[in-house]
Structure formats: structure tokens, C-alpha cells
Design a protein around this motif. Structure first.
Motif: not given
Length: 222
Positions: A195-196, A199
Motif C-alpha cells: 500500500s502507498e 511501509t
């Protein structure tokens, strides 16, 4: 290189500091089967990161003829007994905790385990670590709701958005992200999708405060 020291570190416990998820899964499987139900490791993995009340309701639906509070107590007793035999530290966790403590960085424990188990693990760490402890029996809303991380940050006088949260599950990461923290997922027993908004690190082994500062600076600058 962009760096920005976080105001604090907010730590999950099970699966992040201690590898207790196998203890929880074993306890769940055994309890359901004792009542004649079917429950396997793959089923148990679906509960990683969820609040204990949610887990208890699901185990009741699988045939465990106990009230929800009794199920939580029974599971907690079994897991604490295993911890008393051996504390399964996750690689790099105690080292990062120690470095952060020596640097004077505020830290809070944000776990959905209940307080008595959190106290057992904290005592086993062997040095003073946390400035506040948030547990599953001290919140109205469990992860993935943001309340646990918002309360953790508030308890040590910082804004969650100025903090780094370290987790091992998708529900935990969703909680941290919703609270506004820079979220790090450390891979363990449950898959976590890319996912953006957070992290993923394979381990905390070898990770130092400078790594947190670099990541936090990048996230804050984005």
C-alpha cells in the motif's frame, strides 16, 4: 536525504515485539476443538490484529459455550502460560526499543491484548520502556479503529501525526494510518498487502532510529 525525527514511537505488541501470534492461534484452535467445533490455523490467522471481543464473538459462533469475557480470560491465561515458559522476542525489537529509550524518545505500547498480559511482556523486556500503555480493555473501539493509536499518542502528549507506529497486521496498520501516524508493517504471520499509505519491512533486525527518522521525514514531506 530527508530526515525528520518522530515525536514518539507507538508500538504494537503481539507479532511486533513478541512473536506470540502462534500462542494465540494454538489457544484458539484448542479451545474450539474442546467444544467440538472446527477451527484451524488458517481460521486463526484471520483474527490477527483484531480486538479480543471480536475474536470471542467469533469463537462463540464456532461452538465455544462460554460468555465472551470468559473466552478472553481463557485465551489470555493460555497465552500467558506459554509466555511464562518462553518469551518469543521478535528480531530487532528489543534493540530498537533500547536505542529509542537511550535517546529519550517517548514511546507508548498500543496493543489489543489485555493489560495483565501487556504488563507481563513489558516486565520481561528487562528495562523501563513505555511512557504509556494502551490495551484492549482500555479502549471503546479496537483496531482497525484509530482510537487506540490516537489514545496512545495523547497519553504521552504528542500528536499521532508526528509519531511512527510499528505494526504486524493489516488491521493494526489501518488503525495507525487512520490516526495519522507514519505506519510501518513488519511482516510476521499474516499477509499484508502492499500500500502507498504504509511501509512494509521484512524485519526490524538491523533497523535503527535513523531509519525511522528517514521514513518519517519522507512521509511528512509527501
Amino acid at each position: 536525504m530527508t530526515t525528520q525525527n518522530p515525536a514518539a514511537i507507538l508500538w504494537d505488541m503481539d507479532g511486533t515485539i513478541v512473536d506470540t501470534e502462534p500462542y494465540w492461534m494454538e489457544a484458539e484452535v484448542a479451545l474450539v476443538r474442546e467444544y467440538g467445533g472446527e477451527w484451524g490455523i488458517d481460521d486463526a490467522k484471520q483474527l490477527i490484529g483484531q480486538g479480543l471481543w471480536h475474536s470471542a464473538r467469533l469463537l462463540r459462533s464456532k461452538g465455544v459455550a462460554m460468555d465472551e469475557a470468559a473466552i478472553i480470560d481463557e485465551l489470555t491465561d493460555r497465552v500467558m502460560a506459554k509466555i511464562a515458559e518462553r518469551v518469543p522476542w521478535r528480531p530487532g525489537a528489543r534493540e530498537l526499543l533500547s536505542e529509542a529509550r537511550e535517546a529519550g524518545l517517548p514511546m507508548a505500547l498500543v496493543t489489543m491484548s489485555f493489560r495483565r498480559m501487556a504488563d507481563q511482556v513489558v516486565e520481561a523486556i528487562g528495562f523501563e520502556v513505555f511512557d504509556a500503555i494502551v490495551t484492549g480493555d482500555s479502549v471503546d473501539h479496537a483496531k482497525p479503529h484509530p482510537q487506540p493509536y490516537l489514545l496512545g499518542a495523547e497519553s504521552i502528549g504528542v500528536d499521532a501525526a508526528d509519531s511512527v507506529a510499528i505494526e504486524d497486521s493489516e488491521p493494526g496498520l489501518r488503525s495507525a494510518v487512520a490516526a495519522g501516524a507514519t505506519a510501518i508493517g513488519v511482516l510476521a504471520h499474516a499477509p499484508i498487502p502492499e500500500s502507498e499509505v504504509y511501509t512494509l519491512w521484512p524485519t526490524l533486525e538491523g533497523r535503527v532510529l535513523a531509519d525511522l527518522a528517514e521514513l518519517h521525514g519522507i512521509r511528512r514531506a509527501a
